[in-house]
Design a protein around this motif. Structure first.
Motif, PDB file in Angstrom:
ATOM      1  N   HIS A  68       0.808  -1.218   0.000  1.00 34.90           N
ATOM      2  CA  HIS A  68       0.000   0.000   0.000  1.00 34.90           C
ATOM      3  C   HIS A  68       0.845   1.275   0.000  1.00 34.90           C
ATOM      4  CE1 HIS A  68      -3.888  -1.953   0.354  1.00 34.90           C
ATOM      5  NE2 HIS A  68      -3.308  -2.823   1.167  1.00 34.90           N
ATOM      6  N   GLY A  69       2.142   1.141  -0.133  1.00 36.53           N
ATOM      7  CA  GLY A  69       3.015   2.306  -0.233  1.00 36.53           C
ATOM      8  C   GLY A  69       3.119   3.107   1.054  1.00 36.53           C
ATOM      9  N   LEU A  70       3.051   2.465   2.203  1.00 37.79           N
ATOM     10  CA  LEU A  70       3.106   3.156   3.486  1.00 37.79           C
ATOM     11  C   LEU A  70       4.543   3.166   4.008  1.00 37.79           C
ATOM     12  CD1 LEU A  70       0.084   1.396   5.215  1.00 37.79           C
ATOM     13  CD2 LEU A  70       0.101   3.658   4.193  1.00 37.79           C
ATOM     14  N   PRO A  71       5.058   4.318   4.392  1.00 36.91           N
ATOM     15  CA  PRO A  71       6.358   4.315   5.064  1.00 36.91           C
ATOM     16  C   PRO A  71       6.170   3.715   6.459  1.00 36.91           C
ATOM     17  CG  PRO A  71       5.465   6.527   5.001  1.00 36.91           C
ATOM     18  CD  PRO A  71       4.539   5.660   4.200  1.00 36.91           C
ATOM     19  N   PHE A  72       7.084   2.844   6.883  1.00 35.23           N
ATOM     20  CA  PHE A  72       6.873   2.150   8.149  1.00 35.23           C
ATOM     21  C   PHE A  72       8.177   1.968   8.890  1.00 35.23           C
ATOM     22  CE2 PHE A  72       7.785  -1.054   5.011  1.00 35.23           C
ATOM     23  CZ  PHE A  72       8.633  -1.929   5.649  1.00 35.23           C
ATOM     24  N   GLN A  73       8.048   1.661  10.168  1.00 34.70           N
ATOM     25  CA  GLN A  73       9.175   1.348  11.022  1.00 34.70           C
ATOM     26  C   GLN A  73       8.803   0.104  11.826  1.00 34.70           C
ATOM     27  OE1 GLN A  73       9.919   4.215  14.060  1.00 34.70           O
ATOM     28  NE2 GLN A  73      11.818   3.261  14.716  1.00 34.70           N
ATOM     29  N   VAL A  74       9.687  -0.873  11.854  1.00 33.72           N
ATOM     30  CA  VAL A  74       9.447  -2.107  12.595  1.00 33.72           C
ATOM     31  C   VAL A  74      10.173  -2.029  13.928  1.00 33.72           C
ATOM     32  CG1 VAL A  74       9.742  -4.610  12.618  1.00 33.72           C
ATOM     33  CG2 VAL A  74       9.207  -3.442  10.482  1.00 33.72           C
ATOM     34  N   GLN A  75       9.450  -2.254  15.020  1.00 41.71           N
ATOM     35  CA  GLN A  75      10.042  -2.296  16.349  1.00 41.71           C
ATOM     36  C   GLN A  75      10.079  -3.754  16.796  1.00 41.71           C
ATOM     37  OE1 GLN A  75       7.572   0.287  18.685  1.00 41.71           O
ATOM     38  NE2 GLN A  75       8.797   2.076  18.165  1.00 41.71           N
ATOM     39  N   GLU A  76      11.272  -4.288  16.945  1.00 32.58           N
ATOM     40  CA  GLU A  76      11.430  -5.679  17.364  1.00 32.58           C
ATOM     41  C   GLU A  76      11.080  -5.808  18.843  1.00 32.58           C
ATOM     42  OE1 GLU A  76      12.055  -8.242  15.453  1.00 32.58           O
ATOM     43  OE2 GLU A  76      12.344  -7.025  13.666  1.00 32.58           O
ATOM     44  N   PRO A  77      10.432  -6.909  19.224  1.00 36.10           N
ATOM     45  CA  PRO A  77      10.076  -7.077  20.641  1.00 36.10           C
ATOM     46  C   PRO A  77      11.292  -7.422  21.487  1.00 36.10           C
ATOM     47  CG  PRO A  77       9.448  -9.006  19.402  1.00 36.10           C
ATOM     48  CD  PRO A  77       9.938  -7.996  18.400  1.00 36.10           C
ATOM     49  N   LYS A  78      11.242  -7.002  22.738  1.00 33.08           N
ATOM     50  CA  LYS A  78      12.296  -7.368  23.677  1.00 33.08           C
ATOM     51  C   LYS A  78      11.963  -8.754  24.212  1.00 33.08           C
ATOM     52  CE  LYS A  78      13.550  -2.757  25.110  1.00 33.08           C
ATOM     53  NZ  LYS A  78      12.629  -1.865  24.491  1.00 33.08           N
ATOM     54  N   THR A  79      12.918  -9.655  24.145  1.00 33.53           N
ATOM     55  CA  THR A  79      12.664 -11.007  24.631  1.00 33.53           C
ATOM     56  C   THR A  79      12.694 -11.019  26.148  1.00 33.53           C
ATOM     57  OG1 THR A  79      14.995 -11.559  24.481  1.00 33.53           O
ATOM     58  CG2 THR A  79      13.634 -12.076  22.572  1.00 33.53           C
ATOM     59  N   ARG A  80      11.916 -11.909  26.706  1.00 34.40           N
ATOM     60  CA  ARG A  80      11.827 -11.977  28.144  1.00 34.40           C
ATOM     61  C   ARG A  80      12.120 -13.397  28.576  1.00 34.40           C
ATOM     62  NH1 ARG A  80       6.513 -13.432  30.478  1.00 34.40           N
ATOM     63  NH2 ARG A  80       6.742 -12.691  32.581  1.00 34.40           N
ATOM     64  N   ARG A  81      12.809 -13.524  29.675  1.00 38.96           N
ATOM     65  CA  ARG A  81      13.168 -14.839  30.200  1.00 38.96           C
ATOM     66  C   ARG A  81      11.921 -15.505  30.760  1.00 38.96           C
ATOM     67  NH1 ARG A  81      14.467 -16.497  35.237  1.00 38.96           N
ATOM     68  NH2 ARG A  81      14.414 -14.356  35.986  1.00 38.96           N
ATOM     69  N   PRO A  82      11.640 -16.732  30.349  1.00 35.29           N
ATOM     70  CA  PRO A  82      10.442 -17.396  30.864  1.00 35.29           C
ATOM     71  C   PRO A  82      10.595 -17.728  32.341  1.00 35.29           C
ATOM     72  CG  PRO A  82      11.661 -18.873  29.438  1.00 35.29           C
ATOM     73  CD  PRO A  82      12.339 -17.546  29.366  1.00 35.29           C
ATOM     74  N   ASN A  83       9.528 -17.555  33.099  1.00 40.67           N
ATOM     75  CA  ASN A  83       9.512 -17.828  34.522  1.00 40.67           C
ATOM     76  C   ASN A  83       8.843 -19.188  34.729  1.00 40.67           C
ATOM     77  OD1 ASN A  83       9.558 -17.723  37.264  1.00 40.67           O
ATOM     78  ND2 ASN A  83       7.973 -16.160  37.454  1.00 40.67           N
ATOM     79  N   VAL A  84       9.638 -20.245  34.676  1.00 39.93           N
ATOM     80  CA  VAL A  84       9.098 -21.597  34.795  1.00 39.93           C
ATOM     81  C   VAL A  84       9.589 -22.192  36.098  1.00 39.93           C
ATOM     82  CG1 VAL A  84       9.021 -23.875  33.735  1.00 39.93           C
ATOM     83  CG2 VAL A  84       9.105 -21.847  32.299  1.00 39.93           C
ATOM     84  N   ARG A  85       8.661 -22.591  36.943  1.00 41.04           N
ATOM     85  CA  ARG A  85       9.014 -23.232  38.204  1.00 41.04           C
ATOM     86  C   ARG A  85       9.152 -24.735  37.973  1.00 41.04           C
ATOM     87  NH1 ARG A  85       5.230 -19.315  39.333  1.00 41.04           N
ATOM     88  NH2 ARG A  85       5.920 -17.733  40.781  1.00 41.04           N
ATOM     89  N   ALA A  86       9.999 -25.368  38.769  1.00 39.29           N
ATOM     90  CA  ALA A  86      10.262 -26.797  38.581  1.00 39.29           C
ATOM     91  C   ALA A  86       8.988 -27.633  38.714  1.00 39.29           C
ATOM     92  CB  ALA A  86      11.296 -27.257  39.587  1.00 39.29           C
ATOM     93  N   GLY A  88       5.884 -26.100  39.431  1.00 39.74           N
ATOM     94  CA  GLY A  88       4.724 -25.268  39.173  1.00 39.74           C
ATOM     95  C   GLY A  88       4.173 -24.629  40.439  1.00 39.74           C
ATOM     96  N   TYR A  89       2.999 -24.038  40.289  1.00 44.20           N
ATOM     97  CA  TYR A  89       2.348 -23.316  41.377  1.00 44.20           C
ATOM     98  C   TYR A  89       1.987 -24.248  42.529  1.00 44.20           C
ATOM     99  CZ  TYR A  89      -1.212 -20.547  43.777  1.00 44.20           C
ATOM    100  OH  TYR A  89      -1.940 -19.881  44.716  1.00 44.20           O
ATOM    101  N   GLY A  90       1.651 -25.476  42.229  1.00 42.72           N
ATOM    102  CA  GLY A  90       1.252 -26.424  43.262  1.00 42.72           C
ATOM    103  C   GLY A  90       2.369 -26.735  44.248  1.00 42.72           C
ATOM    104  N   ASP A  91       3.610 -26.461  43.891  1.00 44.98           N
ATOM    105  CA  ASP A  91       4.724 -26.703  44.795  1.00 44.98           C
ATOM    106  C   ASP A  91       4.641 -25.820  46.035  1.00 44.98           C
ATOM    107  OD1 ASP A  91       7.108 -27.967  45.559  1.00 44.98           O
ATOM    108  OD2 ASP A  91       8.276 -26.273  44.807  1.00 44.98           O
ATOM    109  N   ASN A  92       3.962 -24.695  45.954  1.00 46.08           N
ATOM    110  CA  ASN A  92       3.799 -23.821  47.118  1.00 46.08           C
ATOM    111  C   ASN A  92       3.026 -24.514  48.233  1.00 46.08           C
ATOM    112  OD1 ASN A  92       5.102 -21.777  45.777  1.00 46.08           O
ATOM    113  ND2 ASN A  92       3.226 -20.831  45.061  1.00 46.08           N
ATOM    114  N   PHE A  93       2.202 -25.494  47.915  1.00 40.46           N
ATOM    115  CA  PHE A  93       1.337 -26.139  48.883  1.00 40.46           C
ATOM    116  C   PHE A  93       1.649 -27.630  49.053  1.00 40.46           C
ATOM    117  CE2 PHE A  93      -0.808 -22.761  46.578  1.00 40.46           C
ATOM    118  CZ  PHE A  93      -1.031 -21.874  47.624  1.00 40.46           C
ATOM    119  N   ALA A  94       2.819 -28.064  48.606  1.00 40.82           N
ATOM    120  CA  ALA A  94       3.184 -29.479  48.665  1.00 40.82           C
ATOM    121  C   ALA A  94       3.459 -29.901  50.107  1.00 40.82           C
ATOM    122  CB  ALA A  94       4.410 -29.736  47.803  1.00 40.82           C
TER     123      ALA A  94
END
Length: 103
Positions: A68-86, A88-94
């Motif tokens: 469509h002939g639009l001038p554009f700028q691409v902003q790349e996303p910042k990667t984020r470290r995944p927060n994965v528990r060994a 999971g949430y249920g470990d809080n109540f084990a």
């Protein structure tokens, strides 16, 4: 009419990543917003600021802008470290929890 292509970040009120897997094409405002003297609302005559196009991939958004002939700028996303528990949430109540129970 300048377009910005980006991948939205997750909301601050959510730990999930819903609605962050697509790419968005937005138009930059061409005129400044002004305050309506009667109601005090903010507005402008530029209706392109209300348009938000979503795409499955970045390449699809870039192709749309080029087609469509639009001038554009691409902003790349910042990667984020995944927060994965060994265990999971249920470990809080084990029953075999090794840490001190603080609450």
């Amino acid at each position: 009419m300048f377009a910005r292509i980006y991948q939205p970040a997750k909301t601050a009120m959510s730990s999930g990543t819903a609605n962050t897997q697509h790419w968005v094409l937005e138009f930059e405002a061409e005129e400044a917003k002004r305050i309506d003297p009667l109601m005090g609302w903010h507005g402008s005559g530029d209706t392109r600021g209300q348009i938000q196009l979503t795409f499955e991939t970045k390449d699809a958004a870039v192709e749309y802008a080029r087609r469509h002939g639009l001038p554009f700028q691409v902003q790349e996303p910042k990667t984020r470290r995944p927060n994965v528990r060994a265990r999971g949430y249920g470990d809080n109540f084990a029953h075999d929890r090794r840490g001190a129970w603080t609450h």
